[in-house]
Scaffold this motif. Structure first.
Motif, short mmCIF file in Angstrom:
data_model
loop_
_atom_site.label_atom_id
_atom_site.label_comp_id
_atom_site.label_asym_id
_atom_site.label_seq_id
_atom_site.Cartn_x
_atom_site.Cartn_y
_atom_site.Cartn_z
N ALA A 372 -10.63 -27.78 -86.08
CA ALA A 372 -9.68 -27.92 -87.18
C ALA A 372 -10.04 -29.08 -88.09
O ALA A 372 -9.94 -28.99 -89.32
CB ALA A 372 -8.27 -28.09 -86.63
N LEU A 373 -10.48 -30.18 -87.50
CA LEU A 373 -10.72 -31.41 -88.26
C LEU A 373 -12.15 -31.55 -88.77
O LEU A 373 -12.39 -32.25 -89.76
CB LEU A 373 -10.38 -32.62 -87.38
N ARG A 374 -13.10 -30.89 -88.12
CA ARG A 374 -14.51 -31.15 -88.43
C ARG A 374 -15.30 -29.93 -88.89
O ARG A 374 -16.31 -30.07 -89.58
CB ARG A 374 -15.21 -31.76 -87.20
N GLU A 375 -14.87 -28.73 -88.48
CA GLU A 375 -15.68 -27.53 -88.74
C GLU A 375 -15.35 -26.96 -90.12
O GLU A 375 -14.43 -26.16 -90.28
CB GLU A 375 -15.42 -26.49 -87.65
N LYS A 376 -16.11 -27.35 -91.10
CA LYS A 376 -15.83 -26.94 -92.47
C LYS A 376 -16.08 -25.45 -92.71
O LYS A 376 -15.56 -24.87 -93.66
CB LYS A 376 -16.64 -27.78 -93.45
N SER A 377 -16.88 -24.84 -91.86
CA SER A 377 -17.21 -23.43 -92.07
C SER A 377 -16.00 -22.52 -91.90
O SER A 377 -16.00 -21.38 -92.37
CB SER A 377 -18.32 -23.00 -91.11
N ILE A 378 -14.96 -22.99 -91.21
CA ILE A 378 -13.78 -22.14 -91.01
C ILE A 378 -12.64 -22.50 -91.97
O ILE A 378 -11.58 -21.88 -91.93
CB ILE A 378 -13.26 -22.23 -89.55
N ARG A 379 -12.85 -23.51 -92.83
CA ARG A 379 -11.79 -23.93 -93.74
C ARG A 379 -11.37 -22.79 -94.67
O ARG A 379 -10.19 -22.64 -94.99
CB ARG A 379 -12.26 -25.12 -94.58
N ALA A 380 -12.33 -22.01 -95.12
CA ALA A 380 -12.00 -20.91 -96.03
C ALA A 380 -11.08 -19.90 -95.36
O ALA A 380 -10.12 -19.42 -95.96
CB ALA A 380 -13.28 -20.22 -96.52
N ASP A 381 -11.36 -19.60 -94.09
CA ASP A 381 -10.51 -18.66 -93.36
C ASP A 381 -9.11 -19.23 -93.15
O ASP A 381 -8.11 -18.51 -93.26
CB ASP A 381 -11.14 -18.31 -92.01
N ASP A 382 -9.03 -20.52 -92.82
CA ASP A 382 -7.73 -21.14 -92.64
C ASP A 382 -6.96 -21.21 -93.95
O ASP A 382 -5.73 -21.10 -93.97
CB ASP A 382 -7.88 -22.55 -92.04
N CYS A 383 -7.67 -21.37 -95.05
CA CYS A 383 -7.03 -21.34 -96.36
C CYS A 383 -6.45 -19.95 -96.64
O CYS A 383 -5.33 -19.82 -97.17
CB CYS A 383 -8.03 -21.73 -97.44
N GLU A 384 -7.18 -18.91 -96.27
CA GLU A 384 -6.67 -17.54 -96.43
C GLU A 384 -5.41 -17.34 -95.59
O GLU A 384 -4.45 -16.69 -96.02
CB GLU A 384 -7.73 -16.52 -96.04
N PHE A 385 -5.40 -17.89 -94.38
CA PHE A 385 -4.22 -17.75 -93.51
C PHE A 385 -3.03 -18.49 -94.12
O PHE A 385 -1.90 -17.96 -94.14
CB PHE A 385 -4.52 -18.28 -92.11
N TYR A 386 -3.26 -19.70 -94.60
CA TYR A 386 -2.20 -20.47 -95.26
C TYR A 386 -1.63 -19.68 -96.44
O TYR A 386 -0.42 -19.56 -96.61
CB TYR A 386 -2.77 -21.81 -95.73
N THR A 387 -2.50 -19.12 -97.26
CA THR A 387 -2.07 -18.36 -98.44
C THR A 387 -1.31 -17.10 -98.04
O THR A 387 -0.28 -16.75 -98.64
CB THR A 387 -3.28 -17.98 -99.31
N ALA A 388 -1.82 -16.41 -97.02
CA ALA A 388 -1.15 -15.19 -96.55
C ALA A 388 0.24 -15.49 -96.03
O ALA A 388 1.20 -14.75 -96.30
CB ALA A 388 -2.00 -14.52 -95.46
N THR A 389 0.37 -16.58 -95.28
CA THR A 389 1.68 -16.96 -94.74
C THR A 389 2.66 -17.24 -95.87
O THR A 389 3.81 -16.78 -95.85
CB THR A 389 1.54 -18.20 -93.84
N ARG A 390 2.22 -17.99 -96.86
CA ARG A 390 3.07 -18.30 -98.01
C ARG A 390 3.50 -17.01 -98.72
O ARG A 390 4.66 -16.88 -99.16
CB ARG A 390 2.33 -19.22 -98.98
N GLY A 391 2.59 -16.08 -98.86
CA GLY A 391 2.92 -14.82 -99.53
C GLY A 391 3.98 -14.03 -98.78
O GLY A 391 4.92 -13.49 -99.38
N TRP A 392 3.83 -13.95 -97.47
CA TRP A 392 4.81 -13.22 -96.66
C TRP A 392 6.18 -13.90 -96.72
O TRP A 392 7.22 -13.23 -96.84
CB TRP A 392 4.35 -13.14 -95.20
#
Length: 450
Positions: A372-392
């Motif tokens: 969560a804190l160091r792996e930048k390669s998954i930030r895009a996916d976590d951003c999509e999850f954040y956006t999806a949650t907000r949309g719902w």
């Protein structure tokens, strides 16, 4: 009703022969009741009659015919339509009959019954806490006595015993509060996972960050939810008066954790996770050894139900933001999820088992925090999850049924080719967990007597 066999004299009725209506009607017929009268919308009359020919179930043209002759009437309709359907057919209810509903949220159902059901009719309602693809035996079945004498209440319980479920007695207000606590954030988490993967055009079984262990469970339960009908989840989220606080806090938990992740605020993030962990799982959560922590899940069970062929050595850790946010949400709302296991659903049981496994497996939790804190390669996916949650959450806050339907159906279409497989595999997983839990409880009971 003493001195004669109720099954010889009482006729049962089911108005609404969708998936759950069929579950109940067939269970009643198998139990040997004299007559089970059913109906769906009038245009489906002949097709339903042809389908159920020879089953012993009596198909009638409409709800008037069912209500006029049945001593016990169950409304199996969508929560959004319950007032309209009850208003249409309740005036035809026999004097002294019992009416019941099978909606997932009881506030609108009870208001409809109080408004339209004659005063000389009893109201004892219920809710099976599982979908139509799950064997009801041993699953929780909530029975709510709202307006009835003892005789009508006992008869209702006898009728519902046909499902061989575990009966729990609550008021309808308690039911709605507990189901909001257990189901709303659960569904939101899995719905948002699916929408996030769709937005990223990623199938989780093709990505090394989303296969193996907990990811198998998350993916299967996501597919299970999207294999069902959208209104099952929309009614609970949009009509349950206790649901709004849940969805707001889950979105807030996702947002605040995600901000700490992108700011790489190590200490604040770890302190937050530790506080949530201690509240939900206790101080022992970080010291329990792997494989001994979860009452529901284990490596062998989770790996057995994989949808991916990616080898274990290629798996990559990820943040498990969806699970971290669930526990954070429970902490912030002061919810003890274990206290609500009396009203557990299979998705909730899987979500609680997944969070428990994550938080009580120190190496896995540490991998999740580091990712969560160091792996930048998954930030895009976590951003999509954040956006999806907000949309719902925005859709739920607005009470937008059509928006909910469009969002659900769009994601469902993306995963269509794997929905049947996911539903079947998740049903097997649920059955496996149910057997393990039953065996564990049986062993515990034996030990308690020694």
């Amino acid at each position: 009703m003493v001195g004669y066999n109720e099954k010889d004299v009482v006729e049962l009725g089911v108005i609404g022969m969708g998936d759950m209506g069929r579950v109940y009607a067939k269970a009643f017929a198998r139990a040997g009741w004299k007559r089970v009268n059913v109906c769906d919308i009038p245009t489906k009359y002949q097709a339903l009659k042809d389908e159920l020919q020879g089953t012993g179930i009596n198909v009638l043209p409409d709800g008037f015919a069912v209500a006029r002759r049945s001593d016990y009437i169950m409304y199996c309709v969508e929560a959004a339509n319950v007032d309209k359907v009850v208003a249409a057919y309740a005036p035809a209810t026999k004097i002294g009959a019992v009416v019941c509903g099978q909606t997932s949220v009881k506030d609108p159902e009870i208001r409809a019954f109080e408004k339209h059901v004659p005063q000389d009719v009893h109201i004892v309602t219920c809710h099976s806490l599982h979908g139509p693809g799950v064997n009801p035996a041993g699953q929780p079945l909530v029975v709510m006595r709202h307006r009835s004498n003892d005789e009508a209440f006992r008869l209702t319980v006898r009728i519902l015993e046909a499902l061989n479920s575990k009966i729990v007695y609550l008021s309808y207000q308690e039911h709605d509060r507990i189901t909001a606590d257990t189901q709303v954030a659960t569904h939101l988490a899995f719905l948002s996972m699916g929408t996030a993967w769709k937005a990223a055009a990623v199938y989780p079984w093709e990505n090394p960050s989303y296969v193996g262990g907990l990811e198998n469970v998350k993916t299967l339960m996501m597919l299970r939810i999207y294999s069902n009908k959208w209104h099952v989840y929309a009614g609970l989220a949009l009509l349950n008066p206790s649901a709004k606080a849940q969805v707001r806090q889950y979105a807030q938990s996702v947002s605040e954790l995600f901000k700490m992740m992108i700011q790489e605020d190590d200490q604040a993030f770890r302190n937050r996770i530790a506080a949530a962990s201690e509240f939900v799982f206790g101080k022992s959560a970080t010291t329990t050894t792997k494989g001994q922590s979860s009452m529901l899940l284990s490596d062998d069970v989770m790996d057995k139900f994989a949808l991916s062929a990616i080898p274990r050595h290629d798996w990559k850790p990820n943040s498990h933001l969806s699970l971290l946010a669930v526990v954070d949400c429970w902490w912030k709302l002061g919810i003890n999820p274990y206290a609500h296991l009396i009203c557990q659903t299979p998705p909730f049981r899987m979500l609680l088992g997944s969070t428990e496994y994550l938080f009580r497996t120190p190496l896995l939790l540490e991998d999740s925090i580091v990712a969560a804190l160091r792996e930048k390669s998954i930030r895009a996916d976590d951003c999509e999850f954040y956006t999806a949650t907000r949309g719902w959450v925005e859709c739920i806050e607005q009470g937008d049924f059509e928006g909910y339907r469009a969002r659900f159906e769009g994601t469902k279409e993306f995963f269509r080719e794997r929905l049947d497989e996911g539903a079947k595999a998740s049903a097997e997983l649920i059955e496996t967990i149910a057997k393990r839990t039953a065996a564990s409880n049986s062993t515990a009971n034996v030990h308690s007597k020694l």
